[in-house]
Design an enzyme around this catalytic site. Structure first.
Site, PDB file in Angstrom:
ATOM      1  N   GLY A  10      23.464  52.952  -8.797  1.00  0.00           N
ATOM      2  CA  GLY A  10      24.686  52.234  -9.187  1.00  0.00           C
ATOM      3  C   GLY A  10      25.923  52.872  -8.600  1.00  0.00           C
ATOM      4  O   GLY A  10      26.827  52.177  -8.122  1.00  0.00           O
ATOM      5  N   ASP A  11      25.957  54.197  -8.623  1.00  0.00           N
ATOM      6  CA  ASP A  11      27.092  54.903  -8.026  1.00  0.00           C
ATOM      7  C   ASP A  11      27.190  54.606  -6.533  1.00  0.00           C
ATOM      8  O   ASP A  11      28.286  54.447  -5.987  1.00  0.00           O
ATOM      9  CB  ASP A  11      26.969  56.415  -8.236  1.00  0.00           C
ATOM     10  CG  ASP A  11      27.094  56.818  -9.696  1.00  0.00           C
ATOM     11  OD1 ASP A  11      27.705  56.054 -10.478  1.00  0.00           O
ATOM     12  OD2 ASP A  11      26.594  57.889 -10.052  1.00  0.00           O
TER      13      ASP A  11
END
Length: 72
Positions: A10-11
């Site tokens: 996600g990052d």
């Protein structure tokens, strides 16, 4: 892709989107590249883009579709 670890996926997606926004890329290009970066992230342990050719292959494989209004 073969998943090695989902840590940071996600990052990585967010970082790819911020990168595209900072470069004023088209929204579709930004989302395509960010998706490819996240896909590459899950194939490795650790972080960083170590194989730009693989990233280009992933980016070429991303297919965006427009969602029709009212669909969820």
């Amino acid at each position: 892709v073969r998943v090695a670890s989902t840590v940071g996926a996600g990052d990585s997606l967010v970082a790819g989107m911020v990168h595209g926004l900072l470069l004023a890329e088209a929204p579709a290009q930004t989302l395509t590249r960010a998706t490819a970066i996240a896909a590459q992230a899950v194939t490795q342990i650790g972080f960083g883009i170590h194989d730009r050719e693989h990233l280009a292959q992933l980016e070429a494989a991303v297919q965006l579709t427009e969602q029709q209004e009212g669909c969820r």
